[in-house]
Design a protein around this motif. Sequence first.
Motif, mmCIF file in Angstrom:
data_model
loop_
_atom_site.group_PDB
_atom_site.id
_atom_site.type_symbol
_atom_site.label_atom_id
_atom_site.label_comp_id
_atom_site.label_asym_id
_atom_site.label_seq_id
_atom_site.Cartn_x
_atom_site.Cartn_y
_atom_site.Cartn_z
ATOM 1 N N UNK A 192 0.825 -1.209 0.000
ATOM 2 C CA UNK A 192 0.000 0.000 0.000
ATOM 3 C C UNK A 192 0.859 1.259 0.000
ATOM 4 N N UNK A 193 1.961 1.249 0.741
ATOM 5 C CA UNK A 193 2.849 2.417 0.766
ATOM 6 C C UNK A 193 3.534 2.583 -0.582
ATOM 7 N N UNK A 194 3.879 1.486 -1.233
ATOM 8 C CA UNK A 194 4.506 1.566 -2.555
ATOM 9 C C UNK A 194 3.604 2.292 -3.545
ATOM 10 N N UNK A 195 2.322 1.912 -3.589
ATOM 11 C CA UNK A 195 1.413 2.552 -4.532
ATOM 12 C C UNK A 195 0.966 3.926 -4.053
ATOM 13 N N UNK A 196 1.122 4.205 -2.778
ATOM 14 C CA UNK A 196 0.896 5.570 -2.308
ATOM 15 C C UNK A 196 1.877 6.531 -2.970
ATOM 16 N N UNK A 197 3.140 6.117 -3.068
ATOM 17 C CA UNK A 197 4.142 6.943 -3.745
ATOM 18 C C UNK A 197 3.881 6.999 -5.247
ATOM 19 N N UNK A 198 3.483 5.868 -5.834
ATOM 20 C CA UNK A 198 3.223 5.838 -7.281
ATOM 21 C C UNK A 198 2.063 6.768 -7.637
ATOM 22 N N UNK A 199 0.984 6.703 -6.880
ATOM 23 C CA UNK A 199 -0.174 7.556 -7.162
ATOM 24 C C UNK A 199 0.191 9.032 -7.043
ATOM 25 N N UNK A 200 0.934 9.373 -6.030
ATOM 26 C CA UNK A 200 1.299 10.788 -5.832
ATOM 27 C C UNK A 200 2.144 11.296 -6.997
ATOM 28 N N UNK A 201 3.061 10.468 -7.488
ATOM 29 C CA UNK A 201 3.894 10.886 -8.620
ATOM 30 C C UNK A 201 3.102 10.915 -9.925
ATOM 31 N N UNK A 202 2.140 10.011 -10.077
ATOM 32 C CA UNK A 202 1.357 9.955 -11.316
ATOM 33 C C UNK A 202 0.579 11.247 -11.554
ATOM 34 N N UNK A 203 -0.018 11.764 -10.517
ATOM 35 C CA UNK A 203 -0.881 12.941 -10.655
ATOM 36 C C UNK A 203 -0.200 14.208 -10.175
ATOM 37 N N UNK A 204 1.105 14.103 -9.864
ATOM 38 C CA UNK A 204 1.844 15.272 -9.367
ATOM 39 C C UNK A 204 1.125 15.879 -8.163
ATOM 40 N N UNK A 205 0.758 15.028 -7.229
ATOM 41 C CA UNK A 205 -0.040 15.463 -6.086
ATOM 42 C C UNK A 205 0.780 16.211 -5.053
ATOM 43 N N UNK A 206 0.072 16.985 -4.268
ATOM 44 C CA UNK A 206 0.718 17.723 -3.177
ATOM 45 C C UNK A 206 0.929 16.825 -1.955
#
Length: 515
Positions: A177-191
């Motif tokens: 879950x933490x791995x995809x937390x980082x992936x999602x944030x980078x995908x959408x350029x999230x804050x």
Amino acid sequence: FRFFPLHYFTPAINIDSPLNYSIRVIRRAKALLPITLLIAVNLIAQITVLNLSLQPDTRILGLILTLIIGIANLALIWSLWQIFYGILRPLWILGQNIEHVCQGNTKYNLNDSTTGGLGDFATTVQNLHNELVDLYEDMDNRVSNQTRRLAQKTASLKILYEAATSITQVQDLTELLIKYLKIFKNMVNGHAATVRLNDRTGKFYLIACIDKDNTLWSERELLPVPLCECGNILIPGEFLCSNRSKFCHRYFKNTIPNTNAVEIIQIPLQYHNENLGYYSILVDTEIAKREELRDLLAIIGHHLAVAIAKHRSDIKARQLSVIEERNFLAHELHDSLAQTLASLRLRIRLLQESIQQPSTEITPEVQKISNTLDEAHTELRQLLNNFRLPLDQGGLIGALTSLVSKFKQETNLTTLLHHECQHSRLTTHEVTQILRITQEALNNIHKHAHAHTVRIFLRCQNSNTYSLLIEDDGIGFTRSLPNSHVAGEHLGLSIMEERAQRIGAKLDIESEPGE
């Protein structure tokens, strides 16, 4: 014009000078011969008029004809000049511009002073050129957009493949879950971003979050959770506040984003209409409006939900396997040792009844055997009952609560249980070993300590370290050295230490007489 240069469609024009170009145009128009004949006739007329002007009788006529022919020649020259300047030269200029366009120069502009009598034609060519430039620019933009979309699709397929692979290779659910937390944030350029899971009771607990500085925070690292002056809970992964930002500014030491400029995207982790958890990502409003991005995140979220469901199903399967083995062992004990003990108890009672005049030496021994058998039978029944109890669905905390409640009912001792852990992430094997150690400790307190109060304290130092303290106010004891006690003495303590070693734990026993 990188993709479709104009010279692929327009033949190149060899232009050297306006005069040569004009001669070439006149020749291709088949007007060179009439012009040549006109010049020849003009020369013959000039010679004839010259001869007439030399004769005395026809001198006046010759001068008049010479004047007329001169005026005609001037008109002819002026007409040829106007044809050259108004038609041939604009054609040459138009050809030059077209040649430049064919070579990739997109600048094409003719004014009225250079087009002469070809103004309408030049305007039409100009409009065609502008439309062609617009078409190729639109084509270029479409190709660029399509290339970008293909690159995004490729990246999306790669992420989907990794997500699908993670389902069969998941070992640590929190790490996944933490791995995809980082992936999602980078995908959408999230804050910022957070991930929560359902604890099967309808409550969602925080797994981890990433703040605007890409710092990863776990649940334990966030405790105690600070509160803003407006009363909202401040989590680094959810620093969006609908109230006046000056309050939250004092905690975050920076400007809180405006709610009109940012938006929270939630990625549900649903499997078979069951909400297993969700991701929350703080992104710009423009990115949040992209439907294809939301669809991709939803698909990945579904794959992760399948992984979570599979992980929980595997844990449940292992629990059922443990329960099945324990039931099998309980059945075996009941059908073998329990039957033997029951038979011995019956024989002892028959022996007591058969002795008409019991001897003072035999009766106490028989009574001791009977008491020992009763105690063994009671312990065996308790052991069978413990084996048959299924593991509590609430994990270690729920199992300890059930164990303490049962212990208080059986012993009437004041037993207190306190814990600081909201959720325990221990395996079934680890929970089983901890319960057995606790159970043995409580049994020893009940049999030997003569205690009045028992206290059990469970503390979570971090996400992977737990501390369990069991203490009583009994009489205490002195532990023998490892090699000093006889066989069977303090066997329960040795088993407790072995159970602790199986799960990588350390068991400390502190006791002395009177303490």
